[in-house]
Design a protein around this motif. Structure first.
Motif, PDB file in Angstrom:
ATOM      1  N   UNK A  53      -4.001  10.390   8.481  1.00  0.00           N
ATOM      2  CA  UNK A  53      -5.076   9.780   7.693  1.00  0.00           C
ATOM      3  C   UNK A  53      -4.708   8.352   7.287  1.00  0.00           C
ATOM      4  N   UNK A  54      -3.431   8.111   6.948  1.00  0.00           N
ATOM      5  CA  UNK A  54      -2.989   6.766   6.575  1.00  0.00           C
ATOM      6  C   UNK A  54      -3.176   5.792   7.737  1.00  0.00           C
ATOM      7  N   UNK A  55      -2.815   6.231   8.920  1.00  0.00           N
ATOM      8  CA  UNK A  55      -2.974   5.376  10.092  1.00  0.00           C
ATOM      9  C   UNK A  55      -4.447   5.089  10.348  1.00  0.00           C
ATOM     10  N   UNK A  56      -5.273   6.122  10.255  1.00  0.00           N
ATOM     11  CA  UNK A  56      -6.714   5.942  10.476  1.00  0.00           C
ATOM     12  C   UNK A  56      -7.312   4.995   9.448  1.00  0.00           C
ATOM     13  N   UNK A  57      -6.899   5.138   8.193  1.00  0.00           N
ATOM     14  CA  UNK A  57      -7.439   4.281   7.137  1.00  0.00           C
ATOM     15  C   UNK A  57      -6.988   2.831   7.341  1.00  0.00           C
ATOM     16  N   UNK A 113      10.479   8.803  12.783  1.00  0.00           N
ATOM     17  CA  UNK A 113      10.358   8.000  14.001  1.00  0.00           C
ATOM     18  C   UNK A 113       9.144   8.425  14.827  1.00  0.00           C
ATOM     19  N   UNK A 114       8.894   9.708  14.848  1.00  0.00           N
ATOM     20  CA  UNK A 114       7.716  10.187  15.576  1.00  0.00           C
ATOM     21  C   UNK A 114       6.443   9.673  14.924  1.00  0.00           C
ATOM     22  N   UNK A 115       6.404   9.678  13.607  1.00  0.00           N
ATOM     23  CA  UNK A 115       5.220   9.190  12.896  1.00  0.00           C
ATOM     24  C   UNK A 115       5.015   7.692  13.135  1.00  0.00           C
ATOM     25  N   UNK A 116       6.096   6.923  13.080  1.00  0.00           N
ATOM     26  CA  UNK A 116       5.971   5.482  13.307  1.00  0.00           C
ATOM     27  C   UNK A 116       5.557   5.209  14.754  1.00  0.00           C
ATOM     28  N   UNK A 117       6.101   5.968  15.673  1.00  0.00           N
ATOM     29  CA  UNK A 117       5.723   5.809  17.081  1.00  0.00           C
ATOM     30  C   UNK A 117       4.227   6.050  17.262  1.00  0.00           C
ATOM     31  N   UNK A 118       3.715   7.090  16.621  1.00  0.00           N
ATOM     32  CA  UNK A 118       2.286   7.376  16.689  1.00  0.00           C
ATOM     33  C   UNK A 118       1.475   6.221  16.106  1.00  0.00           C
ATOM     34  N   UNK A 119       1.906   5.708  14.944  1.00  0.00           N
ATOM     35  CA  UNK A 119       1.176   4.631  14.285  1.00  0.00           C
ATOM     36  C   UNK A 119       1.115   3.391  15.174  1.00  0.00           C
ATOM     37  N   UNK A 120       2.243   3.010  15.742  1.00  0.00           N
ATOM     38  CA  UNK A 120       2.254   1.824  16.586  1.00  0.00           C
ATOM     39  C   UNK A 120       1.424   2.028  17.858  1.00  0.00           C
ATOM     40  N   UNK A 121       1.439   3.243  18.391  1.00  0.00           N
ATOM     41  CA  UNK A 121       0.623   3.529  19.577  1.00  0.00           C
ATOM     42  C   UNK A 121      -0.858   3.383  19.257  1.00  0.00           C
ATOM     43  N   UNK A 122      -1.269   3.895  18.093  1.00  0.00           N
ATOM     44  CA  UNK A 122      -2.667   3.780  17.687  1.00  0.00           C
ATOM     45  C   UNK A 122      -3.045   2.324  17.409  1.00  0.00           C
ATOM     46  N   UNK A 123      -2.138   1.579  16.813  1.00  0.00           N
ATOM     47  CA  UNK A 123      -2.401   0.163  16.564  1.00  0.00           C
ATOM     48  C   UNK A 123      -2.526  -0.602  17.877  1.00  0.00           C
ATOM     49  N   UNK A 127       0.837  -1.205   0.000  1.00  0.00           N
ATOM     50  CA  UNK A 127       0.000   0.000   0.000  1.00  0.00           C
ATOM     51  C   UNK A 127       0.868   1.251   0.000  1.00  0.00           C
ATOM     52  N   UNK A 128       1.782   1.358   0.941  1.00  0.00           N
ATOM     53  CA  UNK A 128       2.726   2.459   1.152  1.00  0.00           C
ATOM     54  C   UNK A 128       2.046   3.744   1.616  1.00  0.00           C
ATOM     55  N   UNK A 129       0.951   4.152   0.961  1.00  0.00           N
ATOM     56  CA  UNK A 129       0.238   5.368   1.327  1.00  0.00           C
ATOM     57  C   UNK A 129      -1.168   5.289   0.735  1.00  0.00           C
ATOM     58  N   UNK A 130      -2.104   6.022   1.307  1.00  0.00           N
ATOM     59  CA  UNK A 130      -3.481   5.991   0.807  1.00  0.00           C
ATOM     60  C   UNK A 130      -3.844   7.236  -0.002  1.00  0.00           C
ATOM     61  N   UNK A 131      -2.892   8.130  -0.200  1.00  0.00           N
ATOM     62  CA  UNK A 131      -3.161   9.382  -0.895  1.00  0.00           C
ATOM     63  C   UNK A 131      -2.679   9.290  -2.339  1.00  0.00           C
ATOM     64  N   UNK A 132      -3.549   9.582  -3.294  1.00  0.00           N
ATOM     65  CA  UNK A 132      -3.205   9.428  -4.706  1.00  0.00           C
ATOM     66  C   UNK A 132      -2.041  10.318  -5.122  1.00  0.00           C
TER      67      UNK A 132
END
Length: 439
Positions: free
Chosen positions: A222-226, A269-279, A169-174
């Protein structure tokens, strides 16, 4: 200045992700005979065997891609390539290193394995199984570009026995997808995922990349939410790097730029940290520095775990990597040369490197660190080495910096350490490997 010693580290060219040890730059063509010798030896008792097949075809070459890929190929070229891969496997099956083993895992990577038609892939797998049966395999993994599949193709892929489907996927934005050179669009992601879920693949993984060209904070959220909405069995998140043979690097070089036009390491790293926290909030568990899984009891990644514990691997196809009894080797990376060698009845081995006992210890240690935890007893039993003594200095550094701790027999990394684990691994390399070019 290392990543751990700076507050903000810009992304520059080079390999960040550590996928093996020793570094690939130490593998050489003049050592290729070592690979041929390794194939003539029987396997060490209890060693798992895996098969990897590189499918190098893609609709487009992504600007960040550093793998061997080919675009604009026709059916005849695909057929010739498949025939060559089968010829390779035929040669391997006759070698003593196989030792009567069957693969415990099979992996189709790329490139784009889903570039093949349903019939091409079905015929390919039938021929592979006839040579080396998969009935003992615990995992058949398959990488998929969302825009290359139909519902019928996915049904055919599942029918071959694929158990783990990984959607790139990599990203959800066209816009982000387009500017980074991806061939698919967001609409195709959702469609492919829904088909795969309905067909009933046992595991569906989604790949994301943090810090792509022109990616913003809002886009990442938005990618994390999707991703959470789709609720895949596992999510793998990589931080964007810019190896030397990528399109991004070539543009940087032409423009005389040293810093890549992607997010800096602190931001990634901050973005990945956020993603893993949300997961984790959604019930996922971290399985490694890059992966979160919904149900650790059901969702495994045998390809990764077996390789990181010293499994043998047959790598088929152009530029593929193999590991046999402590000898690493890579196939020819030029497409024409690869085909010509196979046609001449030779194994298409380009370069090799045979590790000694210490290098094998380091390899397994650094790779297993990427899981976030490892057992000291495992290394004592397998290598006769006390890792607390052998790696006393770098382990002391990790503990002092608050990156790691021992909990009884287990060495455990903190979340902040996992977010930058690849930059920490070099501390465990032998001196001659620490400051050398990785690839």
């Amino acid at each position: 200045m290392s990543d751990t010693e700076t507050k903000k580290h810009e992304t520059t060219a080079g390999n960040y992700f550590v996928s093996n040890y020793p570094p690939f730059s130490f593998w050489s063509p003049d050592r290729a005979p070592e690979a041929l010798a390794a194939l003539e030896r029987p396997p060490a008792p209890g060693t798992d065997l895996g098969v990897y097949l590189h499918i190098p075809f893609c609709r487009k070459r992504c600007h960040f891609c550093y793998f061997k890929v080919l675009t604009d190929v026709n059916a005849e070229q695909v057929a010739r390539y498949v025939d060559s891969a089968i010829a390779e496997l035929t040669a391997y099956v006759a070698k003593p290193f196989l030792g009567g083993r069957k693969p415990s895992f099979v992996y189709f990577g790329g490139g784009t394995p889903s570039y093949l038609s349903a019939k091409q892939f079905t015929d390919l797998t039938d021929r592979m199984k006839a040579l080396l049966p998969w009935d003992a395999a615990e995992e058949i993994a398959f990488e998929c570009e969302p825009g290359t599949v139909t519902e019928q193709k996915l049904q055919a892929i599942r029918a071959t026995g694929v158990t783990r489907l990984s959607l790139g996927v990599e990203n959800f934005d066209d816009h982000i997808l387009e500017i980074n050179g991806r061939a698919h669009k967001s609409k195709e992601i959702v469609r492919a995922y829904e088909w795969a879920r309905a067909i009933g693949f046992p595991q569906i993984n989604i790949d994301l990349i943090a810090g792509m060209v022109e990616e913003t904070e809002e886009n990442w959220l938005r990618c994390v939410a999707r991703t959470l909405e789709l609720s895949p069995d596992s999510v793998t998140i990589y931080q964007m790097e810019v190896p030397y043979n990528t399109g991004i690097y070539k543009q940087m070089k032409a423009e005389g730029k040293l810093v890549a036009p992607v997010a800096d390491w602190e931001t990634k790293r901050r973005w990945v940290k956020y993603a893993f926290s949300e997961l984790e909030r959604a019930g996922y568990t971290l399985g490694s520095a890059y992966t979160a899984v919904k149900d650790p009891k059901k969702t495994k990644f045998h390809y990764r775990d077996r390789l990181w514990a010293g499994a043998d691997l047959i790598g088929l196809g152009v530029a593929s990597f193999s590991h046999v009894g402590g000898t690493h080797f890579q196939n020819e990376h030029d497409f024409a040369t690869y085909l010509a060698k196979v046609a001449a009845g030779s194994l298409p081995i380009y370069r090799a490197y045979t590790t000694d006992a210490e290098e094998r210890l380091i390899r397994e240690f650094v790779l297993q660190l990427k899981l976030g935890h490892l057992s000291a007893a495992y290394f004592q039993q397998k290598f006769g080495t006390d890792i607390r003594v052998r790696f006393a200095a770098p382990l002391h550094y990790l503990v002092q910096e608050g990156f790691a701790s021992f909990e009884g027999d287990t060495l455990r990394l903190t979340r902040d350490a996992l977010l930058q684990v690849d930059s920490l691994l070099h501390r465990f390399f032998l001196p001659q490997h620490q400051h050398a070019r990785y690839a």
